[in-house]
Write a protein that holds these residues in place. Structure first.
Motif, PDB file in Angstrom:
ATOM      1  N   SER A 581      51.482  26.842  45.446  1.00  0.00           N
ATOM      2  CA  SER A 581      50.198  27.489  45.242  1.00  0.00           C
ATOM      3  C   SER A 581      50.181  28.149  43.874  1.00  0.00           C
ATOM      4  N   ALA A 582      49.033  28.077  43.177  1.00  0.00           N
ATOM      5  CA  ALA A 582      48.878  28.711  41.872  1.00  0.00           C
ATOM      6  C   ALA A 582      47.467  29.267  41.754  1.00  0.00           C
ATOM      7  N   ASP A 583      47.339  30.445  41.136  1.00  0.00           N
ATOM      8  CA  ASP A 583      46.039  31.083  40.967  1.00  0.00           C
ATOM      9  C   ASP A 583      45.971  31.799  39.624  1.00  0.00           C
ATOM     10  N   TRP A 584      44.776  31.778  39.046  1.00  0.00           N
ATOM     11  CA  TRP A 584      44.456  32.613  37.885  1.00  0.00           C
ATOM     12  C   TRP A 584      43.201  33.395  38.231  1.00  0.00           C
ATOM     13  N   TYR A 585      43.175  34.689  37.842  1.00  0.00           N
ATOM     14  CA  TYR A 585      42.020  35.514  38.174  1.00  0.00           C
ATOM     15  C   TYR A 585      41.740  36.496  37.045  1.00  0.00           C
ATOM     16  N   ARG A 586      40.501  36.964  37.006  1.00  0.00           N
ATOM     17  CA  ARG A 586      40.091  37.999  36.059  1.00  0.00           C
ATOM     18  C   ARG A 586      38.890  38.738  36.638  1.00  0.00           C
ATOM     19  N   SER A 587      38.963  40.060  36.632  1.00  0.00           N
ATOM     20  CA  SER A 587      37.848  40.909  37.061  1.00  0.00           C
ATOM     21  C   SER A 587      37.548  41.914  35.967  1.00  0.00           C
ATOM     22  N   GLY A 612      34.655  56.090  33.614  1.00  0.00           N
ATOM     23  CA  GLY A 612      35.528  55.741  32.519  1.00  0.00           C
ATOM     24  C   GLY A 612      35.093  54.508  31.756  1.00  0.00           C
ATOM     25  N   PRO A 613      35.926  54.108  30.795  1.00  0.00           N
ATOM     26  CA  PRO A 613      35.624  52.935  29.964  1.00  0.00           C
ATOM     27  C   PRO A 613      35.818  51.645  30.747  1.00  0.00           C
ATOM     28  N   PRO A 614      35.360  50.509  30.226  1.00  0.00           N
ATOM     29  CA  PRO A 614      35.552  49.216  30.903  1.00  0.00           C
ATOM     30  C   PRO A 614      37.037  48.913  31.112  1.00  0.00           C
ATOM     31  N   MET A 615      37.330  48.254  32.240  1.00  0.00           N
ATOM     32  CA  MET A 615      38.699  47.877  32.578  1.00  0.00           C
ATOM     33  C   MET A 615      38.743  46.408  32.974  1.00  0.00           C
ATOM     34  N   VAL A 616      39.939  45.844  32.936  1.00  0.00           N
ATOM     35  CA  VAL A 616      40.158  44.441  33.294  1.00  0.00           C
ATOM     36  C   VAL A 616      41.343  44.358  34.252  1.00  0.00           C
ATOM     37  N   ASP A 617      41.174  43.576  35.303  1.00  0.00           N
ATOM     38  CA  ASP A 617      42.275  43.154  36.175  1.00  0.00           C
ATOM     39  C   ASP A 617      42.409  41.646  36.010  1.00  0.00           C
ATOM     40  N   GLU A 618      43.557  41.187  35.569  1.00  0.00           N
ATOM     41  CA  GLU A 618      43.747  39.751  35.410  1.00  0.00           C
ATOM     42  C   GLU A 618      45.206  39.401  35.674  1.00  0.00           C
ATOM     43  N   GLY A 619      45.461  38.114  35.879  1.00  0.00           N
ATOM     44  CA  GLY A 619      46.841  37.709  36.091  1.00  0.00           C
ATOM     45  C   GLY A 619      46.935  36.285  36.591  1.00  0.00           C
TER      46      GLY A 619
END
Length: 799
Positions: A581-587, A612-619
């Protein structure tokens, strides 16, 4: 023989032939025909307790599948019949079948990915996932295989799931506080549900996983992706659902007795089953976990004892094959010493004691109850439920005698209408939840009594199958959120928000070996009551350090919102035993709720919540898993998560004391009570997490495994990257008993130091240099010995 006698015998035989020829149609009609069959999911596992119907224009027969997924009907005449199957979590199955003689059929059920009132249900317990959702399901046996009584262990090993630990408490203490972070989302951005009902607390928007022992659970379900895929009220990267134990088909009792090398003792007892006829089923479970605390990793004699007692009662009635009513109750009492740090080396060189609350004894009482009814009628289904949660939390300091208390309540109701059209499934749900919170915790943000929230949500979902190889999931929800809180501690403000969420997911299967998926979505995040609250600080002076908290305030005026996308793939190797299984994500997150410490004059600080300022969740996430009923198995999993501020930073941002916030730098927990070195969250997201395991299962159920967990840089312990090992040996003592030896932290990693304030790896600061952080410890090497015995029912092999 005389000729006359021979003629008489011939006449008699001829008469029999005539009689048989005349009545043979009647005999043929009186013959019984048997239709039998088996139900399995798309991963080949049996589906038990499904409602199976066989009907024609004159009659309708009903049966239930057994533990092996088998069913059978006895019919009196051949002909064409309609075979139908209804099972929770699966698309309805219907086909015409011509019965001319006894027949055995095989039925494969496709899972429904539509949540049932927010529950992540119906997911196959195998590593292969052919739906548009990136999801993981861990049955209770995944924890038993490692001898783990706490939920956090397997989550730590899971790509996309990180456990947030306190930067102030001693993590070597038993049953230490912990909260889930799905795909790097902060605790209030990761909804937690219990049996599909939201239990993330109104005050913090999070839930302490230490409250729930694994023994009372059926499985832990991790749903990942943007757009609030679980319908749990505003997750950024996904959600967590804890499903309590289901009644078994056979009536049986189960006893587990466990002890460990640190003096801990654990006792678990279950009595559950389904009564003959299948109309009444029950599950009763009691769990007691007790530990005197770590022999190392404690702070200068500060105790870290813990005692957790849990009771689960679940009753299920099926008066009609298409009506099911389930009622359940879960009660937990938790007492634990947080085992904080006594010795502190302050930045000014002085040595003193840390906050006395960190050496306190904490008492928590959880009560959760729910009643749910499910009705199926033709192609339509209806679900309704009521639930309630009460949590009382109090603490008393052993050093200063200071007490604090928090009271929280949640009440909710929901109704769902489901409709199936061929292979497509549609639903419309209406839910209403109300929560209240009050806290006089002297070391946290005060929450005035009367603070509350009321969330009303309308949600529509659809699962479509344009072709046999394609699946499309669509969902949209909108609601009204009203909150009351006192930003100055005395005067209440009314807040009105409009939370919305949309999501689209698509998957395409290339045969049974490869499935591709993608999803996009957007959602809003409910503000925790503490982000809207404030008031004067009760604790004015920290011991040994000239720094004062003069108060708390809130400037939150916008709802946090997020949007994102993810893509992934599942590849089944070697039949059905091995999956990659493989996944890429970004929020992308906007207006995140942030708490900062603003420096004041004379060493004072003002704690302030703001958007607060803009944030990113990715991985990216990878997983290679092989599960076999017998033989060699392995797990190889890796994740590279990133959760960081993406900018642009608002004017004067660093002037308010946010030097630990550097765009592109993972959330690091900032510095501990040090003015001017804040972060956007009191948690740390490592840059890499991995888990590997190799195991072997013998034909009679015995099992041996060795596992290794990798914690990369920026880990919750403020330590360099490290690896911990675990090992487990299960020995079958006949078909109904097992003896198990499990070893945690085999090499004693991080147990040779005390959790010491300001002695962890520093956090890079925007102005240069490093901010001080707390070092922390792991539980030392611990041997666990467990005996499991079943009474009644079938074998306890978990194959």
């Amino acid at each position: 023989m005389p000729r006359r006698s021979a003629r008489r015998v011939a006449k008699f035989l001829a008469a029999l032939v005539v009689i048989f020829s005349l009545f043979s149609p009647i005999f043929a009609r009186a013959q019984s025909l048997v239709l039998s069959g088996s139900l399995r999911n798309n991963a080949g596992r049996p589906v038990a307790s499904a409602v199976v119907t066989l009907s024609d224009s004159t009659k309708r027969l009903v049966a239930r599948s057994d533990a092996r997924g088998r069913f059978h009907f006895t019919i009196s005449a051949p002909g064409t019949y309609t075979l139908g199957v209804a099972a929770s979590g699966f698309l309805r199955y219907k086909r015409l079948i011509n019965i001319a003689g006894s027949l055995d059929v095989a039925v494969t059920l496709e899972p429904s990915t539509l949540p049932v009132i927010g529950s992540v249900m119906g997911v196959a317990r195998t590593p292969f996932n052919s739906t548009p959702l990136a999801q993981r399901v861990f049955p209770r046996e995944a924890y038993r295989d490692q001898g783990q009584p706490s939920v956090t262990s397997v989550l730590d090993q899971t790509p996309g799931a990180i456990v947030a630990r306190s930067t102030a408490a001693n993590d070597a203490a038993p049953i230490a506080p912990a909260a889930p972070l799905v795909r790097g989302g902060l605790p209030f951005e990761t909804p937690v549900s219990l049996d599909g009902s939201l239990v993330s607390l109104p005050s913090s928007g999070s839930f302490d996983l230490a409250l729930i022992p694994t023994y009372v659970l059926q499985e832990v379900e991790v749903l990942q992706g943007p757009g609030d895929p679980a319908g749990a009220g505003g997750g950024v990267g996904g959600a967590l659902n804890l499903r309590t134990a289901e009644p078994t088909l056979p009536v049986r009792a189960m006893l587990e007795v466990e002890g460990d090398s640190r003096g801990g003792q654990f006792s678990d007892l279950a009595y559950d089953g389904t009564l003959p006829g299948g109309k009444f089923a029950f599950a009763t479970m009691a769990s007691i976990d007790g530990s005197p605390g770590s022999l190392s990793g404690t702070s200068y004699g500060v105790p870290s004892d813990a005692l957790r007692k849990a009771l689960l009662l679940k009753l299920r009635m099926t008066p009609d094959p298409f009506l099911t009513v389930t009622a359940n109750f879960l009660g937990v009492n938790l007492q634990r010493a947080l085992g904080g740090v006594d010795a502190v080396l302050f930045p000014n060189g002085s040595v003193g004691g840390l906050l006395p609350s960190l050496d306190s004894t904490q008492f928590e009482t959880l009560r959760f109850g729910q009643i749910q009814a499910r009705l199926d009628h033709g192609t339509d289904g209806f679900d309704a439920k009521l639930y309630g949660l009460d949590l009382a939390n109090s603490a008393q300091s052993g050093a200063g005698g200071i007490t604090s208390a928090t009271q929280e309540k949640e009440r909710g109701a929901a109704f769902v209408w489901r409709h199936q059209a061929t292979r497509s499934l549609f639903s419309l749900s209406l839910s209403d939840s109300r929560g209240t919170a009050a806290s006089n915790d002297v070391y946290a943000i005060p929450i005035a009594s009367g603070s509350d929230l009321n969330l009303l949500t309308l949600r529509g979902t659809a699962t479509l199958h344009p072709t046999d190889a394609d699946q499309l999931d669509l969902s949209a929800e909108g609601g009204s959120l009203a909150q009351h809180a006192a930003p100055n501690g005395t005067t209440f403000n009314s807040y009105t928000w409009a939370p919305t969420a949309v999501r689209a997911g698509y998957s395409h299967s290339l045969g049974r070996e490869l499935s591709l998926r993608a999803a996009v979505g957007a959602s809003g995040v409910t503000p925790p009551v503490m982000a809207l609250s404030g008031g004067p600080a009760v604790l004015q002076q920290y011991v040994g350090f000239p720094m004062r908290v003069v108060g708390f305030t809130s400037a939150v005026d916008r709802m946090e919102r997020a949007n994102g996308e993810d893509v992934g793939a599942e590849w089944r190797l070697h039949g059905e035993t091995t999956t990659f299984s493989a996944d890429w994500y970004r929020s992308n997150t906007y207006n995140a709720y942030v708490l900062e410490s603003e420096p004041q004059s004379q060493g004072a600080m003002l704690e302030r919540w703001f958007n607060g300022p803009p944030m990113v969740d990715e991985g990216v996430q990878f997983s290679l898993v092989q599960f076999k009923p017998v033989g060699m198995g392995f797990i190889a999993q890796m994740a590279f998560p990133r959760t960081y501020v993406s900018g642009p930073l608002p004017p004067g941002f660093y002037a308010n004391g946010n030097l630990a916030v550097i765009p592109g730098q993972n959330v690091s927990g900032g510095a501990f009570f040090t003015a001017g070195e804040n972060d956007v969250a009191p948690i740390r997201v490592p840059y890499a997490v991995g888990y590997g395991e190799i195991s072997y299962k013998w034909p009679r159920g015995s099992r041996l495994s060795l596992g290794a967990l990798y914690e990369g840089a920026n880990n919750p312990y403020a330590a360099p990257a490290f690896v911990t090992f675990n090992s487990n040996l299960e020995l079958s003592l006949g078909p109904k008993a097992k003896f198990q030896i499990s070893v945690e932290n085999l090499t004693n990693e991080l147990d040779n130091r005390l959790p010491f304030a300001f002695q962890g790896i520093g956090v890079p600061l925007a102005a240069g240099g490093a901010g001080l952080t707390n070092a922390n410890a792991l539980q030392p090497r611990t041997f666990r010995f467990m005996l499991r015995q079943s009474f009644g029912g079938g074998a306890i092999y978990e194959h």
